[in-house]
Design a protein around this motif. Structure first.
Motif, PDB file in Angstrom:
ATOM      1  N   ASP A   1      -4.847  -9.058  -2.431  1.00 56.19           N
ATOM      2  CA  ASP A   1      -5.391  -8.167  -1.194  1.00 56.19           C
ATOM      3  C   ASP A   1      -6.587  -8.900  -0.711  1.00 56.19           C
ATOM      4  O   ASP A   1      -7.397  -8.414   0.213  1.00 56.19           O
TER       5      ASP A   1
ATOM      6  N   THR B   1      -6.346 -12.215   3.326  1.00 56.81           N
ATOM      7  CA  THR B   1      -5.257 -11.154   3.287  1.00 56.81           C
ATOM      8  C   THR B   1      -5.619  -9.899   3.305  1.00 56.81           C
ATOM      9  O   THR B   1      -5.056  -8.939   3.394  1.00 56.81           O
ATOM     10  N   SER B   2      -7.199  -9.783   3.140  1.00 54.28           N
ATOM     11  CA  SER B   2      -7.630  -8.452   3.260  1.00 54.28           C
ATOM     12  C   SER B   2      -7.784  -8.004   4.724  1.00 54.28           C
ATOM     13  O   SER B   2      -7.756  -6.669   4.806  1.00 54.28           O
TER      14      SER B   2
ATOM     15  N   ASN C   1      -1.441  -3.396   3.143  1.00 55.06           N
ATOM     16  CA  ASN C   1      -1.712  -4.214   1.622  1.00 55.06           C
ATOM     17  C   ASN C   1      -0.562  -4.296   0.869  1.00 55.06           C
ATOM     18  O   ASN C   1       0.463  -4.007   0.843  1.00 55.06           O
ATOM     19  N   CYS C   2      -0.843  -5.081  -0.192  1.00 58.63           N
ATOM     20  CA  CYS C   2       0.409  -5.523  -1.167  1.00 58.63           C
ATOM     21  C   CYS C   2       1.139  -4.317  -1.839  1.00 58.63           C
ATOM     22  O   CYS C   2       2.266  -4.066  -1.778  1.00 58.63           O
TER      23      CYS C   2
END
Length: 206
Positions: A121, A139-140, A145-146
Motif C-alpha cells: 500500500d 500505490t498509496s 487498498n490491498c
C-alpha cells in the motif's frame, strides 16, 4: 479513472498455485516463465495497444469471505505487472477480456517479493515507453487498498494459493488522453514497468 486514483482491478487466476501451495518461495527462474520479454503485436487483429502499470498481489492461502482485518494474512507477496491491453478489442463488447487476453498479456516479474519485505500500500510505481515516463504514482493513491481488494474478491469466489490480483493502474494510460493526443504503442516500442522494491519488468513489442 479518477484524477489521482486507480481504475478497478483485474483478477488473473492460478498461475503460481502449485509453488505457493507447497510453501515454496518462488525464485527468479519461476517468474521467467511468466515474463513476456517480447509481445508480438504485429500478429494481432488490433492497433490500439496500451500499457497499464500495476501492482500484482499473489495469494498465499485459500481465502473465502475473509475480513479486511484478516486479509493481509492471505497475501503471499507482490510483483510488478503490466495489464497490457488492446483497446480496440476491449471495446468490441461490454466484456473487457478480449482486449486483455493476447499472447503475452499480463506479464509479471522479474521478482516475487514476500509481503514481509514490502508494503503493497505504499510503493512508487512507474511506466516508461522508450525511456519516456508515461505513468508515475504511488500505490498509496489506489482507491481500494490491498486488504480491501482481497477481502472483496473473497466474498464472491474462493481465492487459491498462487492466484494473482492485478490491482489497477494509475493515470497516464493512452486511452485517458484526448483522442487527438492518443499515440498508441507499436512494434519497436520498449516498455519498462517499475515498482519500488519489486523490480523492473521490461518487454518489447514486435
Amino acid at each position: 479513472m479518477t484524477a489521482n486514483g486507480f481504475r478497478a482491478g483485474l483478477l488473473v487466476s492460478a498461475v503460481l498455485r502449485w509453488a505457493a501451495q507447497q510453501g515454496y518461495r518462488p525464485q527468479k527462474e519461476l517468474l521467467d516463465q511468466l515474463t513476456a520479454r517480447i509481445v508480438r503485436v504485429s500478429e494481432e487483429d488490433a492497433t490500439r495497444f496500451d500499457y497499464e502499470a500495476e501492482l500484482v498481489i499473489v495469494i498465499g492461502r485459500t481465502a473465502r469471505n475473509v475480513s479486511e482485518v484478516d486479509a493481509p494474512n492471505y497475501i503471499f507477496g507482490y510483483a510488478t505487472g503490466n495489464d497490457f491491453t488492446a483497446r480496440d478489442l476491449q471495446s468490441r463488447s461490454t466484456q473487457w477480456m478480449l482486449g486483455k487476453s493476447l499472447d503475452g498479456s499480463a506479464p509479471i516479474g522479474p521478482w516475487l517479493v514476500t509481503s514481509d519485505l514490502a508494503d503493497g500500500d505504499n510503493l512508487k510505481i512507474e511506466c516508461k515507453v522508450n525511456g519516456q515516463v508515461r505513468q508515475s504514482s504511488n500505490t498509496s493513491d489506489m482507491v481500494f487498498n490491498c486488504k480491501q481488494l482481497v477481502s472483496y474478491a473473497s466474498r464472491y469466489f474462493t481465492l487459491k494459493p498462487g492466484d494473482l490480483i492485478f490491482t489497477g493502474t494509475p493515470e497516464g494510460v493512452i486511452s485517458g488522453y484526448a483522442k487527438e493526443k492518443q499515440v498508441w504503442l507499436k512494434a519497436g516500442d520498449t516498455l519498462v514497468t517499475s515498482i519500488e522494491k519489486l523490480g523492473d519488468l521490461e518487454f518489447k513489442l514486435t
